[in-house]
Design an enzyme around this catalytic site. Structure first.
Site, PDB file in Angstrom:
ATOM      1  CE  LYS A   1      -3.817  -2.343   2.325  1.00  0.00           C
ATOM      2  NZ  LYS A   1      -4.469  -2.646   3.612  1.00  0.00           N
TER       3      LYS A   1
ATOM      4  CD  GLN B   1      -3.455  -4.633   6.817  1.00  0.00           C
ATOM      5  OE1 GLN B   1      -3.362  -3.662   6.081  1.00  0.00           O
ATOM      6  NE2 GLN B   1      -4.042  -5.757   6.451  1.00  0.00           N
TER       7      GLN B   1
ATOM      8  CG  ASP C   1     -10.063  -0.404   5.070  1.00  0.00           C
ATOM      9  OD1 ASP C   1      -9.835  -0.620   3.866  1.00  0.00           O
ATOM     10  OD2 ASP C   1      -9.391  -0.889   5.994  1.00  0.00           O
TER      11      ASP C   1
END
Length: 411
Positions: free
Chosen positions: A171, A215, A238
């Site tokens: 990422k 994460q 997200d």
């Protein structure tokens, strides 16, 4: 006994079996210019009390007339040999013809299979993701030139899981390539919830940060739901905030962000001009991260959606009705070729390691769909790897850009 042009010869054949009698009758025309008539009808032949008589008409003399004894003993033997040889020859011909036919059919099936594999469209996630990143980069350049703002993405990693560390590293590279500023926090496994919440709060208040990603998975001692809820909804790139999911589920409402992987699945369908409206779609898996939001997105596209999960009865039968399949269950090669409707489009989200001694790493990655079988049936399919995976990161960058534009009111 004087000879005559026409000789009537009668043979009592009551002790002769019907097959031998019938066989002799079939054989007689081969002996010469004899004419054969049956005095008894077919029905009478089955009457045991009726004497079965064969009448022959011959121009031969009495010395050359074939006797009844010859007919009774020799003809069936000769005939059986003749018929046997003829049948063996015919059988051999039939076997040869069968083998030739089977070979032709095998060749046709092989050609058909090769044509099917050649005609299946491989949905190239790497290429689409690159196109998306290029578009994002161009838009970021335009925004920077116009208002001097560069989008920023903050990523929080807790623990030392190798797969999570790999995702975060990828990422970061993607952010740099697209022109997005990356902020990274790596905390040890034994960190407290309060430490994580403190970083989230700081990023929520930082105007340079437009997206925050925690994460997953988090260590077991942490309350995942509590931590995800702490992320400001305006920066929830997200798309996991309950308000975002709730708005996604409601007609007439628009979520601020759509979860990245499901969004990437739909983007692939759009980029490859796959018609969704009115189609039957099956989502395999019902997780909050992929399955459930993917089903909601398909509904928004006016598909008729079914969800297959661990308690579903007859999952194969349900899946086989689908025009579009999104598999996100995390079981290697679970969906076989027999599950797939001919011409269906398959989006395989799964990425599962399986042992492979021929691979230098000792394993290879496969999807939830058996790719080797699916390409013989489907009209389009995503490979693993190289399908949905690259799209997930591309959609994260897209959501980050969207957040920066919204916060700064940039059109």
């Amino acid at each position: 006994m004087a000879s005559s042009p026409i000789t009537m010869m009668k043979m009592k054949l009551n002790n002769c079996s019907p097959p031998s009698t019938a066989a002799a009758a079939r054989f007689l025309p081969l002996l010469g210019p004899h004419q054969i008539r049956f005095r008894s009808s077919l029905a009478l032949f089955h009457n045991p009390s009726f004497p079965r008589t064969i009448i022959t008409r011959s121009t031969f003399s009495s010395s050359s007339i074939i006797t009844g004894k010859f007919f009774y003993f020799a003809i069936p033997k000769l005939l059986s040999c003749f018929v046997f040889r003829r049948d063996v020859k015919n059988l051999k011909l039939e076997d040869d013809q069968t083998r030739i036919q089977r070979s032709k059919m095998g060749l046709i099936d092989g050609i058909a299979a090769m044509a099917s594999e050649a005609s299946v469209k491989v949905i190239d996630g790497k290429k689409v993701a690159k196109d998306v990143r290029d578009e994002i980069n161009a838009e970021i350049t335009r925004m920077k030139d116009s208002i001097g703002v560069v989008p920023g993405l903050a990523v929080i990693l807790v623990g030392d899981r190798k797969d999570s560390a790999t995702y975060v590293r990828n990422k970061k590279k993607a952010c740099e390539a697209a022109g997005i500023k990356s902020y990274e926090v790596c905390l040890p496994e034994n960190s407290t919830e309060e430490e994580v919440l403190k970083y989230i709060s700081d990023f929520n208040d930082d105007p340079m940060v437009h997206g925050i990603l925690v994460q997953l998975p988090l260590p077991s001692h942490m309350d995942e739901e509590k931590i995800l809820h702490a992320v400001c909804i305006e920066k929830d790139v997200d798309g996991f905030h309950p308000l975002n999911i709730g708005q996604l589920a409601m007609r007439g409402r628009e979520p601020l962000f759509v979860p990245c992987t499901p969004k990437g699945c739909i983007e692939l369908l759009h980029r490859y001009n796959v018609e969704i409206k009115g189609k039957k779609a099956v989502v395999i898996g019902r997780s909050n991260i992929v399955g459930m939001p993917a089903a909601l997105l398909l509904q928004r596209e006016d598909a008729t959606v079914s969800i297959v999960h661990s308690r579903t009865k007859n999952p194969e039968e349900i899946t086989r009705q689908a025009d579009i399949i999104i598999a996100a269950v995390g079981k290697p090669n679970m969906v076989r070729g027999s599950w797939i409707k001919p011409g269906a489009v398959i989006i395989d989200v799964g990425i599962n390691p399986v042992e492979d001694a021929t691979n230098p790493r000792g394993y290879r990655l496969v999807g939830d769909v058996c790719y080797e079988e699916a390409i013989k049936v489907a009209s389009a399919i995503t490979p693993v790897p190289g399908g949905v995976g690259p799209m997930t990161i591309a959609m994260l960058l897209s959501n980050t850009l969207l957040s920066a534009k919204r916060i700064n009111n940039f059109k």
